[in-house]
Scaffold this motif. Structure first.
Motif, PDB file in Angstrom:
ATOM      1  N   GLY A   7       0.804  -1.224   0.000  1.00  0.00           N
ATOM      2  CA  GLY A   7       0.000   0.000   0.000  1.00  0.00           C
ATOM      3  C   GLY A   7       0.832   1.266   0.000  1.00  0.00           C
ATOM      4  N   PHE A   8       2.181   1.138   0.032  1.00  0.00           N
ATOM      5  CA  PHE A   8       3.059   2.299   0.080  1.00  0.00           C
ATOM      6  C   PHE A   8       4.085   2.220  -1.041  1.00  0.00           C
ATOM      7  CE2 PHE A   8       1.787   1.708   4.565  1.00  0.00           C
ATOM      8  CZ  PHE A   8       1.188   2.939   4.784  1.00  0.00           C
ATOM      9  N   LYS A   9       4.338   3.346  -1.681  1.00  0.00           N
ATOM     10  CA  LYS A   9       5.349   3.405  -2.739  1.00  0.00           C
ATOM     11  C   LYS A   9       6.738   3.196  -2.141  1.00  0.00           C
ATOM     12  CE  LYS A   9       6.955   5.971  -6.704  1.00  0.00           C
ATOM     13  NZ  LYS A   9       6.774   7.136  -7.552  1.00  0.00           N
ATOM     14  N   GLY A  10       7.550   2.396  -2.833  1.00  0.00           N
ATOM     15  CA  GLY A  10       8.928   2.171  -2.410  1.00  0.00           C
ATOM     16  C   GLY A  10       9.093   1.108  -1.335  1.00  0.00           C
TER      17      GLY A  10
ATOM     18  N   ARG B  50      11.081  -3.967   2.985  1.00  0.00           N
ATOM     19  CA  ARG B  50      12.278  -3.390   2.381  1.00  0.00           C
ATOM     20  C   ARG B  50      11.912  -2.091   1.668  1.00  0.00           C
ATOM     21  NH1 ARG B  50      14.717  -6.863  -2.130  1.00  0.00           N
ATOM     22  NH2 ARG B  50      13.112  -5.795  -3.284  1.00  0.00           N
ATOM     23  N   VAL B  51      12.727  -1.043   1.887  1.00  0.00           N
ATOM     24  CA  VAL B  51      12.549   0.231   1.198  1.00  0.00           C
ATOM     25  C   VAL B  51      13.629   0.333   0.142  1.00  0.00           C
ATOM     26  CG1 VAL B  51      12.566   2.747   1.433  1.00  0.00           C
ATOM     27  CG2 VAL B  51      11.550   1.337   3.215  1.00  0.00           C
ATOM     28  N   SER B  52      13.201   0.597  -1.096  1.00  0.00           N
ATOM     29  CA  SER B  52      14.176   0.743  -2.175  1.00  0.00           C
ATOM     30  C   SER B  52      13.725   1.823  -3.135  1.00  0.00           C
ATOM     31  CB  SER B  52      14.380  -0.589  -2.901  1.00  0.00           C
ATOM     32  OG  SER B  52      13.156  -1.073  -3.383  1.00  0.00           O
ATOM     33  N   VAL B  53      14.703   2.398  -3.848  1.00  0.00           N
ATOM     34  CA  VAL B  53      14.454   3.449  -4.840  1.00  0.00           C
ATOM     35  C   VAL B  53      15.293   3.150  -6.078  1.00  0.00           C
ATOM     36  CG1 VAL B  53      13.908   5.243  -3.143  1.00  0.00           C
ATOM     37  CG2 VAL B  53      16.263   4.933  -3.881  1.00  0.00           C
ATOM     38  N   GLN B  54      14.941   3.768  -7.172  1.00  0.00           N
ATOM     39  CA  GLN B  54      15.722   3.670  -8.401  1.00  0.00           C
ATOM     40  C   GLN B  54      16.613   4.900  -8.483  1.00  0.00           C
ATOM     41  OE1 GLN B  54      15.869   1.353 -11.001  1.00  0.00           O
ATOM     42  NE2 GLN B  54      14.761   0.060  -9.557  1.00  0.00           N
ATOM     43  N   ARG B  55      17.920   4.681  -8.604  1.00  0.00           N
ATOM     44  CA  ARG B  55      18.877   5.791  -8.746  1.00  0.00           C
ATOM     45  C   ARG B  55      19.864   5.418  -9.834  1.00  0.00           C
ATOM     46  NH1 ARG B  55      19.771   7.201  -2.347  1.00  0.00           N
ATOM     47  NH2 ARG B  55      17.737   8.164  -2.066  1.00  0.00           N
ATOM     48  N   GLY B  56      19.879   6.235 -10.890  1.00  0.00           N
ATOM     49  CA  GLY B  56      20.815   5.980 -11.978  1.00  0.00           C
ATOM     50  C   GLY B  56      20.608   4.627 -12.624  1.00  0.00           C
ATOM     51  N   GLY B  57      19.354   4.185 -12.729  1.00  0.00           N
ATOM     52  CA  GLY B  57      19.074   2.904 -13.357  1.00  0.00           C
ATOM     53  C   GLY B  57      19.334   1.696 -12.475  1.00  0.00           C
ATOM     54  N   THR B  58      19.677   1.934 -11.223  1.00  0.00           N
ATOM     55  CA  THR B  58      19.983   0.843 -10.295  1.00  0.00           C
ATOM     56  C   THR B  58      19.009   0.878  -9.127  1.00  0.00           C
ATOM     57  OG1 THR B  58      22.319   1.001 -10.859  1.00  0.00           O
ATOM     58  CG2 THR B  58      21.788  -0.136  -8.808  1.00  0.00           C
TER      59      THR B  58
ATOM     60  N   ALA C 124      11.037  10.341   3.473  1.00  0.00           N
ATOM     61  CA  ALA C 124      12.124  11.266   3.818  1.00  0.00           C
ATOM     62  C   ALA C 124      13.248  11.255   2.782  1.00  0.00           C
ATOM     63  CB  ALA C 124      12.681  10.924   5.201  1.00  0.00           C
ATOM     64  N   THR C 125      13.167  10.392   1.760  1.00  0.00           N
ATOM     65  CA  THR C 125      14.201  10.354   0.718  1.00  0.00           C
ATOM     66  C   THR C 125      13.933  11.452  -0.298  1.00  0.00           C
ATOM     67  OG1 THR C 125      12.950   8.882  -0.762  1.00  0.00           O
ATOM     68  CG2 THR C 125      14.382   7.824   0.907  1.00  0.00           C
ATOM     69  N   PRO C 126      14.929  11.825  -1.116  1.00  0.00           N
ATOM     70  CA  PRO C 126      14.669  12.806  -2.183  1.00  0.00           C
ATOM     71  C   PRO C 126      13.521  12.349  -3.101  1.00  0.00           C
ATOM     72  CG  PRO C 126      17.027  12.472  -1.937  1.00  0.00           C
ATOM     73  CD  PRO C 126      16.349  11.460  -1.045  1.00  0.00           C
ATOM     74  N   GLU C 127      13.457  11.051  -3.378  1.00  0.00           N
ATOM     75  CA  GLU C 127      12.386  10.538  -4.236  1.00  0.00           C
ATOM     76  C   GLU C 127      11.025  10.706  -3.572  1.00  0.00           C
ATOM     77  OE1 GLU C 127      16.204   8.472  -5.267  1.00  0.00           O
ATOM     78  OE2 GLU C 127      15.202   8.906  -3.379  1.00  0.00           O
ATOM     79  N   GLY C 128      10.950  10.408  -2.275  1.00  0.00           N
ATOM     80  CA  GLY C 128       9.689  10.558  -1.550  1.00  0.00           C
ATOM     81  C   GLY C 128       9.266  12.008  -1.444  1.00  0.00           C
TER      82      GLY C 128
ATOM     83  N   ASP D  54       7.889  12.966  -4.770  1.00  0.00           N
ATOM     84  CA  ASP D  54       6.565  12.369  -4.952  1.00  0.00           C
ATOM     85  C   ASP D  54       5.510  13.136  -4.158  1.00  0.00           C
ATOM     86  OD1 ASP D  54       7.548  10.381  -6.613  1.00  0.00           O
ATOM     87  OD2 ASP D  54       7.620   8.850  -5.033  1.00  0.00           O
ATOM     88  N   LEU D  55       5.835  13.513  -2.926  1.00  0.00           N
ATOM     89  CA  LEU D  55       4.912  14.253  -2.077  1.00  0.00           C
ATOM     90  C   LEU D  55       4.609  15.623  -2.686  1.00  0.00           C
ATOM     91  CD1 LEU D  55       3.370  14.053   0.587  1.00  0.00           C
ATOM     92  CD2 LEU D  55       5.333  15.095   1.720  1.00  0.00           C
ATOM     93  N   ALA D  56       5.654  16.309  -3.178  1.00  0.00           N
ATOM     94  CA  ALA D  56       5.460  17.626  -3.801  1.00  0.00           C
ATOM     95  C   ALA D  56       4.580  17.505  -5.041  1.00  0.00           C
ATOM     96  CB  ALA D  56       6.807  18.254  -4.155  1.00  0.00           C
ATOM     97  N   ALA D  57       4.812  16.471  -5.852  1.00  0.00           N
ATOM     98  CA  ALA D  57       4.006  16.276  -7.066  1.00  0.00           C
ATOM     99  C   ALA D  57       2.565  15.951  -6.696  1.00  0.00           C
ATOM    100  CB  ALA D  57       4.604  15.164  -7.916  1.00  0.00           C
ATOM    101  N   ARG D  58       2.399  15.137  -5.657  1.00  0.00           N
ATOM    102  CA  ARG D  58       1.042  14.761  -5.238  1.00  0.00           C
ATOM    103  C   ARG D  58       0.270  15.970  -4.731  1.00  0.00           C
ATOM    104  NH1 ARG D  58       0.418  11.557   0.174  1.00  0.00           N
ATOM    105  NH2 ARG D  58       0.456  13.691   0.936  1.00  0.00           N
ATOM    106  N   ASP D  59       0.953  16.866  -4.018  1.00  0.00           N
ATOM    107  CA  ASP D  59       0.293  18.008  -3.393  1.00  0.00           C
ATOM    108  C   ASP D  59       0.263  19.258  -4.270  1.00  0.00           C
ATOM    109  OD1 ASP D  59      -0.102  16.348  -1.243  1.00  0.00           O
ATOM    110  OD2 ASP D  59       1.553  17.168  -0.060  1.00  0.00           O
TER     111      ASP D  59
END
Length: 183
Positions: free
Chosen positions: A103-106, A118-126, A145-149, A152-157
């Protein structure tokens, strides 16, 4: 020369028993203060001195001492914007995802151990794993709290884009509004 260095140019250290970085007291003979630096993973002794201050002057003249002095006297970095800590994020600030089984991204559920989420993000194709958590919500707080999150929060709001004008379909146009081609 070393004797020209002022007391303010000596590199002090609260961790050293002598009060100076790079200077230790071996307690032997007329020159008990040893000056040493780390170079290439090896401790290099540069000399022995009668007083701790003499040793500190010698250390201050080394490349290591010069770098320490420059770092000490550099202006502080500009303050970074304060991001909310993971625990300060409200449930509304977590990034939800209908595509994720948690139910949560990442956040994914590996289903094993005390920390299955597990929390994971895509950075530089990895794919980069940022950590494992006991609950999906803990993982979601870490992701938020990650740059990606944060993005995402800024885009959502963000406010929705202005509506685009609706053009009539071809079937709604009158014959006088159609553009005729002479070809």
């Amino acid at each position: 020369s070393n004797s020209e260095l002022s007391s303010s140019e000596l590199i002090r250290s609260e961790r050293s028993s002598t009060g100076f970085k790079g200077v230790s007291n071996s307690g032997n003979g007329a020159t008990p203060y040893r000056v040493s630096v780390q170079r290439g993973g090896t401790t290099v002794t540069l000399g022995r001195y009668a007083t701790a201050e003499e040793g500190a002057r010698a250390y201050a003249a080394t490349p290591e001492g010069i770098a320490d002095l420059a770092a000490r006297d550099a202006p502080p970095p500009p303050p970074q914007p304060q991001l909310p800590s993971n625990s300060e994020l409200s449930s509304g600030e977590l990034i939800r995802s209908e595509r994720s089984s948690t139910g949560f991204k990442g956040v994914s559920n590996s289903g094993n151990g005390a920390t299955p989420y597990r929390v994971s993000v895509q950075r530089g194709g990895t794919t980069v794993t940022l950590g494992r958590y006991a609950t999906a919500e803990e993982g979601a707080r870490a992701y938020a709290a990650t740059p990606e999150g944060i993005a995402d929060l800024a885009a959502r709001d963000a406010p929705p884009p202005p509506p685009q004008p609706q053009l009539p379909s071809n079937s709604e146009l009158s014959s006088s509004e159609l553009i005729r081609s002479e070809r």
